[in-house]
Design a protein around this motif. Sequence first.
Motif, mmCIF file in Angstrom:
data_model
loop_
_atom_site.group_PDB
_atom_site.id
_atom_site.type_symbol
_atom_site.label_atom_id
_atom_site.label_comp_id
_atom_site.label_asym_id
_atom_site.label_seq_id
_atom_site.Cartn_x
_atom_site.Cartn_y
_atom_site.Cartn_z
ATOM 1 N N PHE A 1 119.102 52.319 101.233
ATOM 2 C CA PHE A 1 119.975 53.217 101.995
ATOM 3 C C PHE A 1 119.468 54.653 101.886
ATOM 4 C CE2 PHE A 1 124.148 50.563 101.555
ATOM 5 C CZ PHE A 1 123.674 49.671 102.497
ATOM 6 N N PRO A 2 119.512 55.392 102.989
ATOM 7 C CA PRO A 2 119.105 56.804 102.952
ATOM 8 C C PRO A 2 120.169 57.661 102.266
ATOM 9 C CG PRO A 2 119.999 56.268 105.102
ATOM 10 C CD PRO A 2 119.944 54.969 104.324
ATOM 11 N N ASP A 3 119.786 58.878 101.936
ATOM 12 C CA ASP A 3 120.767 59.826 101.408
ATOM 13 C C ASP A 3 121.919 59.928 102.397
ATOM 14 O OD1 ASP A 3 119.209 60.332 99.216
ATOM 15 O OD2 ASP A 3 118.394 62.217 99.974
ATOM 16 N N GLY A 4 123.111 59.958 101.884
ATOM 17 C CA GLY A 4 124.284 60.051 102.742
ATOM 18 C C GLY A 4 124.972 58.725 102.981
ATOM 19 N N LEU A 5 124.373 57.611 102.523
ATOM 20 C CA LEU A 5 124.998 56.299 102.677
ATOM 21 C C LEU A 5 124.996 55.598 101.325
ATOM 22 C CD1 LEU A 5 126.257 54.079 104.431
ATOM 23 C CD2 LEU A 5 123.936 53.267 104.914
ATOM 24 N N THR A 6 126.185 55.196 100.878
ATOM 25 C CA THR A 6 126.351 54.533 99.592
ATOM 26 C C THR A 6 127.362 53.413 99.745
ATOM 27 O OG1 THR A 6 126.100 56.688 98.527
ATOM 28 C CG2 THR A 6 126.947 54.923 97.165
ATOM 29 N N GLU A 7 127.127 52.323 99.048
ATOM 30 C CA GLU A 7 128.153 51.295 98.936
ATOM 31 C C GLU A 7 128.940 51.615 97.671
ATOM 32 O OE1 GLU A 7 128.761 46.462 98.738
ATOM 33 O OE2 GLU A 7 126.851 47.287 98.111
ATOM 34 N N LEU A 8 130.240 51.822 97.797
ATOM 35 C CA LEU A 8 131.066 52.163 96.648
ATOM 36 C C LEU A 8 131.319 50.930 95.786
ATOM 37 C CD1 LEU A 8 133.712 54.514 98.289
ATOM 38 C CD2 LEU A 8 131.611 55.150 97.096
ATOM 39 N N SER A 9 131.571 51.159 94.511
ATOM 40 C CA SER A 9 131.939 50.054 93.635
ATOM 41 C C SER A 9 133.264 49.472 94.131
ATOM 42 C CB SER A 9 132.055 50.537 92.189
ATOM 43 O OG SER A 9 133.049 51.521 92.092
ATOM 44 N N PRO A 10 133.523 48.200 93.828
ATOM 45 C CA PRO A 10 134.761 47.573 94.321
ATOM 46 C C PRO A 10 136.002 48.343 93.908
ATOM 47 C CG PRO A 10 133.289 45.928 93.405
ATOM 48 C CD PRO A 10 132.699 47.270 93.061
ATOM 49 N N ARG A 11 136.962 48.377 94.806
ATOM 50 C CA ARG A 11 138.242 49.038 94.581
ATOM 51 C C ARG A 11 139.365 48.017 94.781
ATOM 52 N NH1 ARG A 11 134.771 52.636 93.888
ATOM 53 N NH2 ARG A 11 134.877 54.761 94.645
#
Length: 189
Positions: A18-28
């Motif tokens: 993923f490029p800077d600016g895109l992240t998969e967040l940890s489960p919530r």
Amino acid sequence: MAETEFWITPAAAIASAFPDGLTELSPRAQVNLRGDAEDASFMTAVKTATGIDLPETPNKAATGKEFKALWLSPDEWLLVGEGEAATLVQNLEGALKGQHFAVNNLSANRTIFELSGPHCHHALMKSSEVDFHPRVFAPGDCLQTLIAKAQAIVEQVEEDRFHIYVRSSFSRYVGAWLAEALAEYRLAD
């Protein structure tokens, strides 16, 4: 959060690219709540259980101490947070006992992406029919739409930061799509 600490989503396979600016967040924790917003006892019981005044205005989010509530329809909200989903469900069921309501733990249902930075609005507008321009979509707004033909909930968290909730089974596809939507801006920077 013990119940989700070992979860791996399909998007995890491509997240390192993923490029800077895109992240998969940890489960919530994600809990779906349905009830009558016009019933004062329902609204009071939810506030007692969560500390949140549920948003009654369409497409708005409200933030509490541990959880936030996203308005999905006149009688439906998605509660999202770092706390335990099972505890939240139990607290809601106890507070709402005897009332007409539905509460379901949907934590495994959706992956959450965070899209941030100066090009996040443009990447979203390339991916959806919704106008995400700051004049019409602002922090505290949320809505249900399609991102690259996949059902999603989009929440604007800050001026240049969005959370995008997609079904886990579509997470790899949507993650790759959003990465591609940001690609032209990497070259321009």
